[in-house]
Design a protein around this motif. Structure first.
Motif, PDB file in Angstrom:
ATOM      1  N   THR A 113       0.832  -1.200   0.000  1.00  0.00           N
ATOM      2  CA  THR A 113       0.000   0.000   0.000  1.00  0.00           C
ATOM      3  C   THR A 113       0.871   1.257   0.000  1.00  0.00           C
ATOM      4  OG1 THR A 113      -1.648  -1.201   1.245  1.00  0.00           O
ATOM      5  CG2 THR A 113      -1.865   1.184   1.231  1.00  0.00           C
ATOM      6  N   ARG A 114       1.905   1.241   0.845  1.00  0.00           N
ATOM      7  CA  ARG A 114       2.779   2.427   0.940  1.00  0.00           C
ATOM      8  C   ARG A 114       3.460   2.722  -0.394  1.00  0.00           C
ATOM      9  NH1 ARG A 114       4.636   4.354   6.276  1.00  0.00           N
ATOM     10  NH2 ARG A 114       3.144   3.519   7.766  1.00  0.00           N
ATOM     11  N   SER A 115       3.708   1.657  -1.196  1.00  0.00           N
ATOM     12  CA  SER A 115       4.423   1.858  -2.466  1.00  0.00           C
ATOM     13  C   SER A 115       3.609   2.700  -3.458  1.00  0.00           C
ATOM     14  CB  SER A 115       4.782   0.507  -3.093  1.00  0.00           C
ATOM     15  OG  SER A 115       3.613  -0.129  -3.583  1.00  0.00           O
ATOM     16  N   VAL A 116       2.317   2.816  -3.201  1.00  0.00           N
ATOM     17  CA  VAL A 116       1.459   3.597  -4.095  1.00  0.00           C
ATOM     18  C   VAL A 116       1.657   5.101  -3.861  1.00  0.00           C
ATOM     19  CG1 VAL A 116      -0.968   4.056  -4.695  1.00  0.00           C
ATOM     20  CG2 VAL A 116      -0.242   1.742  -4.061  1.00  0.00           C
ATOM     21  N   PHE A 117       2.123   5.456  -2.654  1.00  0.00           N
ATOM     22  CA  PHE A 117       2.220   6.868  -2.277  1.00  0.00           C
ATOM     23  C   PHE A 117       3.634   7.401  -2.532  1.00  0.00           C
ATOM     24  CE2 PHE A 117      -1.439   5.216  -0.223  1.00  0.00           C
ATOM     25  CZ  PHE A 117      -2.350   6.265  -0.243  1.00  0.00           C
ATOM     26  N   PRO A 118       3.749   8.686  -2.860  1.00  0.00           N
ATOM     27  CA  PRO A 118       5.059   9.222  -3.212  1.00  0.00           C
ATOM     28  C   PRO A 118       6.054   9.240  -2.051  1.00  0.00           C
ATOM     29  CG  PRO A 118       3.364  10.949  -3.266  1.00  0.00           C
ATOM     30  CD  PRO A 118       2.658   9.648  -3.080  1.00  0.00           C
ATOM     31  N   SER A 119       5.561   9.302  -0.796  1.00  0.00           N
ATOM     32  CA  SER A 119       6.489   9.319   0.344  1.00  0.00           C
ATOM     33  C   SER A 119       5.738   8.862   1.599  1.00  0.00           C
ATOM     34  CB  SER A 119       7.019  10.737   0.578  1.00  0.00           C
ATOM     35  OG  SER A 119       5.957  11.555   1.038  1.00  0.00           O
ATOM     36  N   ASP A 120       6.522   8.534   2.647  1.00  0.00           N
ATOM     37  CA  ASP A 120       5.914   8.143   3.924  1.00  0.00           C
ATOM     38  C   ASP A 120       5.133   9.309   4.531  1.00  0.00           C
ATOM     39  OD1 ASP A 120       6.642   5.549   3.874  1.00  0.00           O
ATOM     40  OD2 ASP A 120       8.272   5.713   5.338  1.00  0.00           O
ATOM     41  N   GLU A 121       5.600  10.547   4.242  1.00  0.00           N
ATOM     42  CA  GLU A 121       4.907  11.732   4.780  1.00  0.00           C
ATOM     43  C   GLU A 121       3.492  11.817   4.185  1.00  0.00           C
ATOM     44  OE1 GLU A 121       8.182  11.913   3.601  1.00  0.00           O
ATOM     45  OE2 GLU A 121       8.814  11.772   5.692  1.00  0.00           O
ATOM     46  N   VAL A 122       3.403  11.599   2.887  1.00  0.00           N
ATOM     47  CA  VAL A 122       2.075  11.638   2.233  1.00  0.00           C
ATOM     48  C   VAL A 122       1.197  10.521   2.795  1.00  0.00           C
ATOM     49  CG1 VAL A 122       0.837  11.468   0.035  1.00  0.00           C
ATOM     50  CG2 VAL A 122       3.026  12.680   0.131  1.00  0.00           C
ATOM     51  N   GLN A 148       1.368   9.248   5.695  1.00  0.00           N
ATOM     52  CA  GLN A 148       1.004   9.599   7.070  1.00  0.00           C
ATOM     53  C   GLN A 148      -0.226  10.526   7.104  1.00  0.00           C
ATOM     54  OE1 GLN A 148       2.416   8.096   9.722  1.00  0.00           O
ATOM     55  NE2 GLN A 148       0.800   9.090  10.926  1.00  0.00           N
ATOM     56  N   THR A 149      -0.381  11.384   6.095  1.00  0.00           N
ATOM     57  CA  THR A 149      -1.562  12.262   6.075  1.00  0.00           C
ATOM     58  C   THR A 149      -2.841  11.429   5.946  1.00  0.00           C
ATOM     59  OG1 THR A 149      -1.466  12.579   3.684  1.00  0.00           O
ATOM     60  CG2 THR A 149      -0.331  14.224   5.015  1.00  0.00           C
ATOM     61  N   ILE A 150      -2.725  10.301   5.256  1.00  0.00           N
ATOM     62  CA  ILE A 150      -3.881   9.389   5.120  1.00  0.00           C
ATOM     63  C   ILE A 150      -4.136   8.672   6.442  1.00  0.00           C
ATOM     64  CG2 ILE A 150      -4.704   7.298   3.943  1.00  0.00           C
ATOM     65  CD1 ILE A 150      -4.664   9.656   2.071  1.00  0.00           C
ATOM     66  N   VAL A 151      -3.050   8.228   7.083  1.00  0.00           N
ATOM     67  CA  VAL A 151      -3.203   7.549   8.379  1.00  0.00           C
ATOM     68  C   VAL A 151      -3.871   8.502   9.370  1.00  0.00           C
ATOM     69  CG1 VAL A 151      -1.938   6.526  10.332  1.00  0.00           C
ATOM     70  CG2 VAL A 151      -1.243   6.017   7.970  1.00  0.00           C
ATOM     71  N   ASP A 152      -3.465   9.782   9.343  1.00  0.00           N
ATOM     72  CA  ASP A 152      -4.018  10.772  10.275  1.00  0.00           C
ATOM     73  C   ASP A 152      -5.457  11.145   9.926  1.00  0.00           C
ATOM     74  OD1 ASP A 152      -1.585  10.741  11.507  1.00  0.00           O
ATOM     75  OD2 ASP A 152      -0.830  12.553  10.509  1.00  0.00           O
ATOM     76  N   ASN A 153      -5.799  11.043   8.645  1.00  0.00           N
ATOM     77  CA  ASN A 153      -7.144  11.427   8.218  1.00  0.00           C
ATOM     78  C   ASN A 153      -7.633  10.483   7.110  1.00  0.00           C
ATOM     79  OD1 ASN A 153      -9.519  12.644   7.656  1.00  0.00           O
ATOM     80  ND2 ASN A 153      -8.640  14.538   6.816  1.00  0.00           N
ATOM     81  N   PRO A 154      -8.039   9.259   7.493  1.00  0.00           N
ATOM     82  CA  PRO A 154      -8.407   8.255   6.489  1.00  0.00           C
ATOM     83  C   PRO A 154      -9.583   8.668   5.612  1.00  0.00           C
ATOM     84  CG  PRO A 154      -8.202   7.253   8.661  1.00  0.00           C
ATOM     85  CD  PRO A 154      -8.113   8.723   8.866  1.00  0.00           C
ATOM     86  N   ALA A 155     -10.375   9.665   6.075  1.00  0.00           N
ATOM     87  CA  ALA A 155     -11.524  10.111   5.262  1.00  0.00           C
ATOM     88  C   ALA A 155     -11.065  10.620   3.899  1.00  0.00           C
ATOM     89  CB  ALA A 155     -12.297  11.195   6.010  1.00  0.00           C
ATOM     90  N   LEU A 156      -9.790  11.034   3.819  1.00  0.00           N
ATOM     91  CA  LEU A 156      -9.245  11.514   2.543  1.00  0.00           C
ATOM     92  C   LEU A 156      -9.310  10.444   1.450  1.00  0.00           C
ATOM     93  CD1 LEU A 156      -6.031  13.391   3.806  1.00  0.00           C
ATOM     94  CD2 LEU A 156      -8.098  14.435   2.816  1.00  0.00           C
TER      95      LEU A 156
END
Ligand SMILES: NC(=O)c1ccc[n+]([C@@H]2O[C@H](COP(=O)([O-])OP(=O)(O)OC[C@H]3O[C@@H](n4cnc5c(N)ncnc54)[C@H](O)[C@@H]3O)[C@@H](O)[C@H]2O)c1
Length: 261
Positions: A195-204, A206-214
């Motif tokens: 799943t993480r490989s789909v995102f450009p960085s761990d920071e990006v 993390q924004t999903i982890v903090d706000n899964p509604a996104l």
């Protein structure tokens, strides 16, 4: 007196056990006393999981396996049988993601994804099921994805994951009278390396982890928490309890309510 572990005496094979959900399943079965073979193409990571399983008190081996190759799969099952004598549990977690749509996907990519995800699941089931029938006990858990039902454009991936459900229902029907149960687990959006490989960085990420509604409707967990590999492993473990002996042929979703089935 210490309580007997739930899977003492049982022997498990976990494909894809070197990473993500398979890693969590391998740890969970080892913790409950099963002897486990970790079958993964990434053998270096698989041996690290073996060390973790041993620290949890379990017995484990790793076997380098390409689930898309029947030779590799049968050799892995032979190794597992030579080491542990039998096989009671098969959890087919190995899989690859693939993004291209029907119009974009190449024939080579289609063949690769179907070979690993769908044929790989088929080959592993075929390589163990006669042993299970002979002993009149077996638990097989295969892995689909919410994309079998609600594809987000990934043609080969969604097709492979739909095929796994059909394959599992066929096998469940064939072996139900022999004490062998076959079920499918369908994870929702889960925090794993895939799943993480789909995102450009761990920071990006993390924004999903903090706000899964996104993640939006149909993917966002209604519970407000991203599914973790351990959530899936905990559910898989239920299928090995004697109290769940009558569960077979089912497609079981764990996703924080994102997709209700
Ligand atoms: N992570 C999610 O959100 C999610 C959602 C739905 C379904 N799934 C499914 O769950 C399963 C596990 O996903 P994950 O997120 O833990 O992935 P992951 O990439 O973290 O782990 C997959 C494992 O499969 C192994 N593998 C890949 N090709 C292989 C091959 N040919 N032979 C043997 N092993 C091979 C990899 O080396 C890796 O260890 C997959 O089948 C995936 O499709 C995951």
């Amino acid at each position: 007196m210490p309580q007997k572990k739930e899977l003492t005496g049982k022997v498990a094979i976990v494909t894809g056990g070197a990473s993500g959900i398979g890693h969590a399943v391998a740890r969970a079965v080892a913790k409950e006393g099963a002897k486990v073979t970790i079958a993964d193409i990434d053998i270096k990571s698989a041996w690290k999981v073996v060390d973790e399983c041993k620290k949890l008190g379990g017995e484990a081996i790793a076997v380098k396996t390409d689930v898309s190759s029947s030779r590799s799969v049968y050799r892995m099952v032979d190794d597992a049988l030579r080491q542990f004598g039998t096989v009671d549990i098969l959890v087919n977690v190995a899989g690859v993601r693939s993004a291209p749509s029907v119009r974009e996907v190449s024939e080579e990519e289609w063949d690769r994804v179907i070979a690993i995800n769908l044929k790989g699941t088929f080959l592993c089931c075929k390589a163990v099921v006669e042993h299970m029938i002979a002993k009149k006990y077996g638990r097989i858990v295969n892995f689909s994805s919410g994309q079998w039902f609600r594809p987000v454009g990934a043609a080969a991936y969604a097709a492979s994951k739909g095929g796994i459900i059909s394959l599992s229902k066929s096998l469940a029907t064939e072996v139900a009278g022999y004490g062998v149960n076959v079920n499918v687990v369908v994870p929702g959006f889960t925090d794993t390396p895939m799943t993480r490989s789909v995102f450009p960085s761990d920071e990006v990420f993390q924004t999903i982890v903090d706000n899964p509604a996104l993640l939006g409707s149909g993917i966002a967990p209604l519970t407000g928490r991203i599914t973790r590999p351990e959530d899936i492993a905990n559910f898989v473990m239920l299928l090995f309890k004697p109290a769940f002996d009558n569960v077979t042929g089912q497609t079981l979703h764990i996703n924080g309510g994102s997709l209700m089935w």
